[in-house]
Scaffold this motif. Structure first.
Motif, mmCIF file in Angstrom:
data_model
loop_
_atom_site.group_PDB
_atom_site.id
_atom_site.type_symbol
_atom_site.label_atom_id
_atom_site.label_comp_id
_atom_site.label_asym_id
_atom_site.label_seq_id
_atom_site.Cartn_x
_atom_site.Cartn_y
_atom_site.Cartn_z
ATOM 1 N N GLU A 62 0.818 -1.218 0.000
ATOM 2 C CA GLU A 62 0.000 0.000 0.000
ATOM 3 C C GLU A 62 0.847 1.262 0.000
ATOM 4 O OE1 GLU A 62 -2.497 -3.187 2.035
ATOM 5 O OE2 GLU A 62 -0.407 -2.621 1.990
ATOM 6 N N PHE A 63 1.915 1.260 0.788
ATOM 7 C CA PHE A 63 2.761 2.459 0.877
ATOM 8 C C PHE A 63 3.604 2.647 -0.373
ATOM 9 C CE2 PHE A 63 2.086 1.287 5.391
ATOM 10 C CZ PHE A 63 1.352 2.406 5.757
ATOM 11 N N ALA A 64 4.101 1.558 -0.933
ATOM 12 C CA ALA A 64 4.863 1.657 -2.183
ATOM 13 C C ALA A 64 3.962 2.179 -3.300
ATOM 14 C CB ALA A 64 5.458 0.303 -2.545
ATOM 15 N N GLU A 65 2.765 1.617 -3.407
ATOM 16 C CA GLU A 65 1.840 2.055 -4.464
ATOM 17 C C GLU A 65 1.421 3.507 -4.295
ATOM 18 O OE1 GLU A 65 -0.319 -2.062 -5.857
ATOM 19 O OE2 GLU A 65 -1.318 -0.886 -4.319
ATOM 20 N N ALA A 66 1.353 3.987 -3.069
ATOM 21 C CA ALA A 66 0.977 5.383 -2.825
ATOM 22 C C ALA A 66 2.006 6.344 -3.425
ATOM 23 C CB ALA A 66 0.814 5.633 -1.327
ATOM 24 N N TRP A 72 6.015 9.217 -11.393
ATOM 25 C CA TRP A 72 6.216 7.782 -11.179
ATOM 26 C C TRP A 72 4.946 6.965 -11.374
ATOM 27 C CZ3 TRP A 72 9.403 8.228 -6.049
ATOM 28 C CH2 TRP A 72 10.646 8.787 -6.356
ATOM 29 N N ASP A 73 3.942 7.529 -12.062
ATOM 30 C CA ASP A 73 2.664 6.815 -12.181
ATOM 31 C C ASP A 73 2.737 5.562 -13.051
ATOM 32 O OD1 ASP A 73 2.769 8.062 -14.641
ATOM 33 O OD2 ASP A 73 0.818 9.032 -14.467
ATOM 34 N N THR A 74 3.835 5.373 -13.751
ATOM 35 C CA THR A 74 4.003 4.139 -14.533
ATOM 36 C C THR A 74 4.742 3.060 -13.742
ATOM 37 O OG1 THR A 74 6.071 4.936 -15.501
ATOM 38 C CG2 THR A 74 4.033 5.381 -16.736
ATOM 39 N N CYS A 75 5.158 3.395 -12.537
ATOM 40 C CA CYS A 75 5.893 2.437 -11.707
ATOM 41 C C CYS A 75 4.950 1.421 -11.068
ATOM 42 C CB CYS A 75 6.653 3.163 -10.599
ATOM 43 S SG CYS A 75 7.922 4.267 -11.219
#
Length: 130
Positions: A62-66, A72-75
């Motif tokens: 959850e924190f990584a995706e946040a 970085w929206d393609t990460c």
């Protein structure tokens, strides 16, 4: 594999200071046996401080995706097993002269440590957990 966090727990943890987030990360990584990074088509996402090039790590998906927003929206968030972290990542990061930024928050605030320091803390926590 970790259990998804409740939204209220996510908000509580976001309020932790850098030191408390570090302690939380160490416990979570040892409990769940995985640590989270962000990757893109070039590999692992990096952050730069005044002194160090760093790999940011998080305790939960959850924190990584946040963090995967804006530039970085393609990460994608990717889990690394604790065994792979100990056997490959710690030495690889050291060999490349990279530091780790532990569990950065939205303000890019996180504790910057060296890979061997994180490795040591994870192993100490694993001993306590037995």
């Amino acid at each position: 594999m970790s259990t998804p966090l409740e939204p209220t727990m996510v908000e509580t943890i976001k309020g932790y200071d850098a030191e408390k987030r570090f302690k939380y990360l160490v416990k979570e990584v040892v409990t769940n046996r995985e640590i989270w990074i962000l990757i893109d088509e070039h590999g692992c996402v990096m952050l730069n401080t005044d002194d160090e090039d760093c790999v940011p790590v998080w305790p939960n998906k959850e924190f990584a995706e946040a963090w995967a927003t804006g530039e970085w929206d393609t990460c994608k968030a990717e889990a690394i097993s604790i065994n792979k972290w100990h056997s490959r990542w710690t030495h690889g990061l050291e060999d490349d002269g990279l530091a780790i930024v532990v569990f950065p928050n939205e303000n890019e605030d996180g504790l910057v440590i060296f890979p061997d320091e994180l490795d040591f803390e994870l192993k100490q926590q694993a001993k306590k957990s037995k």
